[in-house]
Design an enzyme around this catalytic site. Sequence first.
Site, PDB file in Angstrom:
ATOM      1  N   LYS A 173       0.852  -1.188   0.000  1.00 53.30           N
ATOM      2  CA  LYS A 173       0.000   0.000   0.000  1.00 53.30           C
ATOM      3  C   LYS A 173       0.884   1.233   0.000  1.00 53.30           C
ATOM      4  O   LYS A 173       1.746   1.399   0.858  1.00 53.30           O
ATOM      5  CB  LYS A 173      -0.906   0.059   1.230  1.00 53.30           C
ATOM      6  N   GLU A 183       9.838   0.699  10.658  1.00 54.40           N
ATOM      7  CA  GLU A 183      10.848   1.755  10.560  1.00 54.40           C
ATOM      8  C   GLU A 183      10.086   3.045  10.830  1.00 54.40           C
ATOM      9  O   GLU A 183       9.303   3.480   9.995  1.00 54.40           O
ATOM     10  CB  GLU A 183      11.492   1.716   9.171  1.00 54.40           C
ATOM     11  N   CYS A 236      12.824  10.683   8.551  1.00 52.35           N
ATOM     12  CA  CYS A 236      12.718  10.054   9.861  1.00 52.35           C
ATOM     13  C   CYS A 236      14.033  10.177  10.616  1.00 52.35           C
ATOM     14  O   CYS A 236      14.056  10.164  11.829  1.00 52.35           O
ATOM     15  CB  CYS A 236      12.322   8.590   9.706  1.00 52.35           C
ATOM     16  N   GLU A 274       8.750  14.591  17.213  1.00 54.48           N
ATOM     17  CA  GLU A 274       9.183  14.648  15.818  1.00 54.48           C
ATOM     18  C   GLU A 274       8.347  15.705  15.085  1.00 54.48           C
ATOM     19  O   GLU A 274       7.124  15.594  14.996  1.00 54.48           O
ATOM     20  CB  GLU A 274       8.974  13.273  15.179  1.00 54.48           C
TER      21      GLU A 274
END
Lengths: 532, 594
Positions: A208, A284, A318, A415
Site C-alpha cells: 500500500k 521503521e 525520519c 518529531e
Amino acid sequence: FSLSLLKYYQVKQNGFTASPQCSNENIFNHNALILFQLFINNEWHDAVSGKTFPTINPTTGEIICHVAEADRADVEKAVKAAQNAFKLGSPWRRMDASHRGLLLSRLADAIERDAAYLAELETLDNGKPYAVSYSVDIPNVVKCLRYYAGWADKWEGKTIPIDGNFFCYTRHEPIGVCGQIIPWNFPLLMQAWKLGPALATGNTVVMKVAEQTPLTALYVASLIKEVGFPEGVVNILSGMGPTAGAAIASHMDIDKVAFTGSTEVGHLIQQASGSSNLKKVTLELGGKSPNIILSDANLEDAVEQSHFALFFNQGQCCCAGSRTFVQADIYDEFVERSVVRANRRVVGNPFDLKTEQGPQIDEEQFNKILGYIGSGKREGAKLMCGGGVAADKGYFIQPTVFGNVQDNMTIAQEEIFGPVMQILKFETLEEVVSRANDTKYGLAAAVFTKDIDKAHYVSNTLRAGTVWVNCYDVFGAQAPFGGYKASGNGRELGEYGLDNYTEVKTVKRSEWCINYMYMYVMHHGKTRNMSS
Amino acid sequence: MLVFHFQKDGPSLYPMRSSSVGHLAINPGRSLKSQSQICWKNPTDAGKSTTDPPHPHTHTYIHAHTHTTHTHTHIGMTSSKIEMPGEVKSDPAALMASLQLMPAPVPNPEIKYTKIFINNEWQDSVSGKVFPTYNPATGEQIIEVQEADKADVDKAVQAARLAFSLGSVWRTMDASERGRLLSKLADLVERDSVYLATIESLNSGKPFLPTLFVDLQGTIKTLRYFAGYADKIHGSTIPMDGQFLTFTRYEPIGVCGQIIPWNFPLMMTAWKLGPALACGNTIVLKPAEQTPLTCLYIAALIKEAGFPPGVVNILPGFGPTAGAAMAAHKGIDKVAFTGSTEVGKVIQETAGKTNLKRVTLELGGKSPNIIFADSDLDLAVEQAHQGVFFNAGQCCTAGSRIYVEEPIYDEFVKRSVERAKRKIVGSPFDPTTEQGPQISREQQNRVLEFVQSGISEGAKLECGGKALGLKGFYVEPTVFSNVTDDMRIAREEIFGPVQQIMKFKTIEEVIERANNSDYGLAAAVFTNDINKAITVSTAMQAGTVWINCYNAMSSQCPFGGYKMSGNGRELGEIGLKEYSEVKTITMKMVTKNS
C-alpha cells in the site's frame, strides 16, 4: 480520465514551465498515463467500491488527478493474487534464484531508463525539488534494486556440524505474502527498500502506497509487469491507512507486514498483528536524532552538515538531525552561522533547479509544523529566523531555527517532520551522551569531532541504529538502517535486510550409522530397557 | 542453473536432451556424417534454407518467430526453466518442428580480433611473431593470431600495475560500480551470444547448440553472479580482547595472472574474470593457444563495457613462453591456472622460486562415478554416459572411472554400449551432433594411444576405439569393460571419449578404490538409498560430489579439487577469497562497552 490528464497538463503549464529536463509534451505523451488504478495480478483494476481519491500537488494545493481508492475488499483480492503467486509449484516458486535477481536487475534498468519521467512525477506529487528527485532519489532506487538483485542467489543456508550422527542444514525460505506499507517522504526509494529484499528472497507482495504520493509507485508497477515478474508477485494498492492499511495489518493470510511511517501507527500495526495471526512485523518509525557538535570540529563543515541533516527533504526525514547539540564554547558562533545558512536556503518552485526546499507534503503536515513552531515560541525557545509561511499558495514553510532550546520543550522531544532546527547547548561528553540518549527514539545520531577517541566514545555509546561520524544522511544500499527503541524493529538494507524476509528452516536427517545402530538396538530388544 | 548435461534441465529445444533417445533413430548411425556436411560456412542442414544473410549479432531463427519464441528472445537466453517453451519432444515430427525454432550459427562470421589486448588497445607482438589457429573439425587454419611472449607479458603487467596503482580510476571506483561494469559485460556477451557460440564452435570443435545453451549461459550467469558480489564482500568487526576496535577489510590482491584452458574457453574466462574483477584486481590473462578467438572478442566487449584501460589485458600465446613468463613474473601477485596437473606443478614451483605469488590451480581428474544396484538404471546409464562423453570427453570433471555394483554390471555395460553406439558424431554445426572432434591432432593421437594401452593391458573393448573420418580430429565413442584399477586407462586422465567400466561388490570396497587416486576433483553416486548416498558423498575425497546427477554445476556452487586436482576453489562466495587479501585493522580506544 482525460480530465485528469488535462488537469495534470494545466498544472504543469501554470506552475512549472521552468523544468528543463522534460517538456510538457513529453509528460503528456508518455505511455504511463493510464496508471490511476490498482495493480493486482499484473492487471489494472478499479476499486471494488468504485471510489477514488484526489492526489494533490503540494506546490499549488491543486488536484493532480484522481486515483482508485483501495479498501478491505481490494486488499482481499490482492492477497488472493499474492497467495496464488506463492503457491507450491507456481512459476515464482520454481524460478531459479538467479532469475529472480535478473528480474530485479531488469526493473532497475527500466527505472533508470525512465529516470527523468519518474523524477518529474515524484516532484509533482511530493513537492521535493526536481534536482533532488533526479540526482538522489532515483539513482538510489536503481542502486538498491541492483544491490538486492545480486543477493537473490547468494542468500545461503548452512550445513551445521551437529552432535551425533546427523546431517543438519538450513534453508533460507521466503516468508510468504508480505504486506508493505510505505510513506510519502521518499515514495520511490521506500518502495525500492521494500521490494528489493522481499523479491530477492522470493516472497510475494501486497504494497500500500501513501495516499499523498501514489503516482510514481503505480508507474513502477507498470515496469514490474514490463520486465516480466509473474502475475500476483507484486500487487500495488493506493489507499488510506485506516482502511486499506488496517486491512493489511490484520489480514489472516498475510504472513509478514513491513511498515515505514509514524511511531503512532507503528504501535497499531504491531497490535493488529498480535490480535490477528501473529504475522512477523518490521517497523521503521520516527526519530528525534541527536547531532552532536564538539568544539574541536571543523565548524564550517559541521554547520553545513547540520543544516543538511535537518532541512534535507523539507525536514521530512525520519532520521532528521533535529536535536543539534553544540558544545558551549562554540555555541553562539554555531547558531549564528546556522541562521545565516538557513536564511540563504532557496525555497520555491521545486522544478526550478536552484530550489533547495519545496513545499511540505500536505495541509495537515503544514499546520502541524506551524503548531510546533508556536509551541517553541510559547515554551521560551528563541526564534532566530523563519517561523512563518513562505508562500501564498501551496504548503511552503520558511526555514526556521530555534536557539536556547531546552530538553523538556515539545520541539526537543517530538518529531516535527518539517524545516525547523533546534540547537541545544552542552558542556561535557558524558552529559551530552546521556541527554542524547534520553529519548524514546533511537533511529540515528551523528558526531562531529576531529578527535578519534571522542568519535569512538560517542559512536559506541549512543543508542541509535545508525551513527554518522563527521557526516550526515550518508546512505548506501549496502549498509543496514533501522531503529533502536521506539524507532522501529528490524533493519532494512544490507545483508541484514534479507533476514526480515526469510524463514530459516533447519533440516536434520539421521545418517547411515545411527540408523544402523537403531536397527541393532531394536533387534536386540534393548530399546525398552534403555528408556525405562 | 548451469547444467553441463541436457537431459533434465537443459533447454527443451535441444534434441539430445531426452534420456529416451529413440527419436535419434532419425540418424541412427554413429558413423561420421559425410565430410561435405562438416562445413561451418553452411550451418543450416540440407532441407532448410536461410533466405537472407542475417545480421551477425542477432539470434537467427530459421523460421518466422512464433509468439513463444519471441517471448524467449525478449527475455534473453538467460531464461530460467520456466521460460523455456515446450517439453521434451519425444516423437520425430515434434522434434523436427522444434529444431526449426533453434538459433542458427552466424554464417561466415567475421573474425575481427587477432591481436594482443593491452591497456584497452590492440597491439602486435613485440617479436612480430604470429601463430595459426585451427578448426579442429577440418584441421584447417582459421586465421593467424599475434603471439605474445615474455616482452608482451612485461608490457601487460606494466599496464595492469598502473591500473592498480593507488588513486587510479579502478582503485577509487565504488564497488557497486565494479559490479555494474561486470553486469554490463554480461549483457554484452548475451547480446553477442550467437556470434560468440559460432566462433567458439569453430575454434574448439564443440557442437554449436550446447555451446550456446551451456557455455554461453554459463559465461553470462557467472559474470552476473560475481557482478552481484562486488559490493557484498564483507569484512567484519571483531570483539577482540582489550580496549580496541578491530575490523577486517577484504582488499584486492593486485595484478593477477590467469591462464585458461581450451576445453571451455569462454566459460573458463568468465570463471577467472568474474571473481577477480568483483574483488577489484587487475588482470593479465592468457587464453589457450588452441582457442584464442572468443577470448579476444571478450576483450573487445570489456572495452565496450567501460572497464578502465589496463584492468584486463589479454595475451594469446603459448604456455612455455608467455605462460611461463607470467608464472615467473615478479610484478604479478597471484596466478590462477586451469589445465593439466603436470603444468600445475610447474606453476607452483615457479611461484616458489620467484615472488611467492599466490597460486590457485584447477587441474586434472579421474573422477569416480559409483552406480549402486538400487539406482534408477536408465538414469544412471544416461548420466554416466554424459558424465564421460560430454564435450568429447574433454572435461576435467569427466566421470572416467565408472564403478558398477556387481548384480547390475553386465546390464549396465550392455546399455552403456548401446548408448555409446547411438552417439552422433559429426559437424559441430549440425544441430543433431552430440560429439564434435577432439581439440587437436595431438590430443586425438593421445586418446588413441590410451585406447591401445587399454587393449594391450587386457580391458575388453566393447565399441569404438578408432579415429573417425578423413579430416578433423574425431575419435569414436569408446567403451571398455572389465577394467581393473591398475590399468593406465583407469589411472590416468585420457581427456577423450573413452568410458571405463569397473565392477564392485561392497560399499566399503568401492569407497576405498574410488579414493585411491592422486586426483580428487569430482565424484558421483547413483542410488535410491539416502543412507548410501550420504555415506559415499561424505567419504569421497573430492571437491564436488553429485548424487543421482552428473556435471550439475552453477556459478553459486564452489568447484575445485582435493589432492592433485588443484588448490583453492572457484565460483560461489568462496571463489572471492582466492582474489582477496584480508587486512586486519586494530585501533586503540579509550573506553569499552558492549
